[in-house]
Design an enzyme around this catalytic site. Structure first.
Site, PDB file in Angstrom:
ATOM      1  N   GLU A  79      33.706  54.600  39.208  1.00 11.18           N
ATOM      2  CA  GLU A  79      32.322  54.875  38.857  1.00 11.18           C
ATOM      3  C   GLU A  79      31.415  54.864  40.085  1.00 11.18           C
ATOM      4  OE1 GLU A  79      32.160  53.424  34.263  1.00 11.18           O
ATOM      5  OE2 GLU A  79      32.129  51.849  35.745  1.00 11.18           O
ATOM      6  N   CYS A  92      25.448  53.601  44.664  1.00 13.78           N
ATOM      7  CA  CYS A  92      26.463  52.551  44.733  1.00 13.78           C
ATOM      8  C   CYS A  92      27.812  53.232  44.527  1.00 13.78           C
ATOM      9  CB  CYS A  92      26.179  51.538  43.623  1.00 13.78           C
ATOM     10  SG  CYS A  92      27.408  50.243  43.487  1.00 13.78           S
ATOM     11  N   CYS A  99      40.737  46.563  41.556  1.00 17.78           N
ATOM     12  CA  CYS A  99      40.586  45.683  42.723  1.00 17.78           C
ATOM     13  C   CYS A  99      41.593  44.549  42.606  1.00 17.78           C
ATOM     14  CB  CYS A  99      39.172  45.117  42.799  1.00 17.78           C
ATOM     15  SG  CYS A  99      38.917  44.066  44.253  1.00 17.78           S
ATOM     16  N   CYS A 103      38.185  38.617  41.146  1.00 21.48           N
ATOM     17  CA  CYS A 103      37.148  37.594  40.985  1.00 21.48           C
ATOM     18  C   CYS A 103      36.932  37.341  39.502  1.00 21.48           C
ATOM     19  CB  CYS A 103      35.837  38.035  41.635  1.00 21.48           C
ATOM     20  SG  CYS A 103      36.011  38.266  43.399  1.00 21.48           S
ATOM     21  N   CYS A 106      34.217  39.408  37.474  1.00 20.41           N
ATOM     22  CA  CYS A 106      34.065  40.833  37.765  1.00 20.41           C
ATOM     23  C   CYS A 106      34.996  41.666  36.901  1.00 20.41           C
ATOM     24  CB  CYS A 106      34.340  41.089  39.242  1.00 20.41           C
ATOM     25  SG  CYS A 106      34.371  42.847  39.664  1.00 20.41           S
ATOM     26  N   CYS A 341      25.924  45.507  38.338  1.00 21.67           N
ATOM     27  CA  CYS A 341      26.967  44.939  39.208  1.00 21.67           C
ATOM     28  C   CYS A 341      28.087  44.336  38.379  1.00 21.67           C
ATOM     29  CB  CYS A 341      26.408  43.814  40.063  1.00 21.67           C
ATOM     30  SG  CYS A 341      24.990  44.268  41.004  1.00 21.67           S
TER      31      CYS A 341
END
Ligand code: SAH
Ligand code: SF4
Length: 404
Positions: A79, A92, A99, A103, A106, A341
């Site tokens: 995205e 962004c 990933c 985390c 996230c 975020c």
């Protein structure tokens, strides 16, 4: 591009022309590149296409934020998010499909890692968004309102790029640096180093390399004031603990485009948002020129975590400010299209792993009894020092409940 053009036995200036056509003007049809020799155009038509990633979804939030879901093949998607503000237009962008850092808070991390994006796929996000928005009457109206000196004359819609989308940019180093150089190149996007930000969870050796190769603005995702908690929230901390990370930050500072770095701190209710943790953060960052950007946690269904209340964030920020630090609270944008975020997850991705990890909200409620068992008497500390230990212990216990 120079090497490619040389391989076609063309002069080096052809590479510059191509760069300008593609990146400055956003032209994708080779036939429209009018100052290229006809024979060169014919060769190119035969061999190349100027493309960006296929768009799966294009969403508009009520606050003007726009999010694109882009297909990167094999069932994966990334995205990109455009965030218009009064004095800037920020894009962004993503650096990886998924990933590996994983985390706690996230959504991208929880989905696992698929693959690195190529340099083309990274810069292609900027190419696509910039040229699409340039032809968008609403975006153009905004350009005229932007007071940024010089910017309006370039006709650009995107003034800032942040590598804060999906993925850990410094774990896809070479491709990210190639894309960053294009962002800065006058023949491409001509952005200043101050307006391009790499956000990292703390890949220490690559922070040092970035200082040498392409020292753009650096944002470091901190999220905790001590190793015990950061180990839980950002597992990369086990490899590069805070002492090493902060030393790398200090080494980066002389190369940074401004004389400070940014630390991001995602505000998680009851986990990292107490007054004591704020004071610990003040002590941790006492010797480094920085700004702390507090990010209200953006929940996603499987996280089991909650956003700190506005009052808590305010109290936390006040402690930093009273200690003379610079602290800001990030405005949440694009809430209604999950563009904030940490909410970027690429909806079409096979989410099996996410579902496997899903924990029902009821199971993670803080168990006050277990908490009370933490016996402060065991700690050989005076009263003032006991509390931080207790607090961080409490946070970690809380997170362990999520694992169970
Ligand atoms: N991998 C890089 C860049 C992408 S994440 C990094 O971690 O820095 C960009 C920022 O969003 C990071 O500070 C990240 O910690 C934060 N973030 C991730 N998930 C979030 C969530 N659910 N709510 C708020 N911020 C989040
Ligand atoms: Fe990866 Fe950044 Fe998400 Fe952590 S916060 S999992 S490093 S994208």
């Amino acid at each position: 591009m120079a090497a490619y053009v040389a391989g076609l036995n063309e002069k080096p200036f052809r590479a510059k022309q191509l760069m300008q056509w593609i990146h400055q003007r956003g032209v994708s049809n080779i036939n429209d590149m009018s100052d290229l020799a006809k024979s060169f155009r014919a060769t190119l038509l035969d061999k190349v296409e100027v493309l960006s990633l296929p768009v799966i979804k294009d969403e508009h939030a009520t606050d003007g934020t726009r999010k694109w879901l882009l297909d990167v093949g094999a069932g994966n998607a990334v995205e990109s998010v455009f965030i218009p503000e009064d004095d800037r237009g920020t894009l962004c962008i993503s650096s990886q499909a998924g990933c590996a850092v994983n985390c706690r808070f996230c959504s991208t991390g929880r989905q696992g890692f698929s693959r690195n994006l190529t340099a083309g796929e990274i810069i292609g996000q900027l190419w696509f968004a910039e040229h699409l928005l340039r032809n968008d009457p609403n975006a153009i109206r905004r350009i005229e309102e932007y007071p940024t000196p010089g910017w309006e004359h370039t006709g650009r819609v995107i003034s800032n790029v942040v590598m804060m989308g999906m993925g850990e940019p410094l774990l896809n180093y070479d491709n990210v640096v190639t894309a960053l150089r294009l962002m800065l190149d006058d023949k491409a996007y001509g952005l200043s180093r101050r307006r391009v930000t790499v956000s990292t969870s703390g890949v220490v050796p690559m922070i040092d390399r970035l200082a040498q190769d392409c020292p753009v603005a650096l944002a470091v995702s901190l999220h905790a004031p001590n190793d015990q908690l950061r180990d839980q929230l950002v597992p990369l901390n086990l490899k590069y603990p805070l002492r090493e990370l902060l030393a790398a930050c200090e080494r980066y500072l002389p190369f940074a485009p401004r004389d400070f770095l940014t630390f991001e701190y995602c505000m998680l209710d009851g986990v990292n948002d107490s007054d004591i943790q704020a004071k610990e953060l003040v002590r941790l960052l006492a010797n480094i020129k920085c700004k702390v950007n507090l990010i209200p946690f953006n929940p996603f269904p499987e996280s089991g975590l909650k956003r700190s209340s506005a009052q808590r964030i305010h109290a936390f920020a006040s402690i930093l400010l009273d200690a003379g630090m610079v602290a800001t609270v990030r405005k949440t944008r694009g809430d209604d299209i999950a563009a904030a975020c940490g909410q970027l997850a690429g909806d079409v991705v096979d989410r099996t792993r996410v579902r496997e990890r899903a924990i029902h909200e009821n199971q993670i409620k803080l168990d006050e009894e277990a908490d009370a068992k933490v016996d402060a008497d065991d700690l050989d500390l005076d009263e003032e020092e006991q509390e931080p230990e207790y607090q961080s212990e409490r946070s970690v216990q809380w997170l362990k409940k999520l694992d169970d």
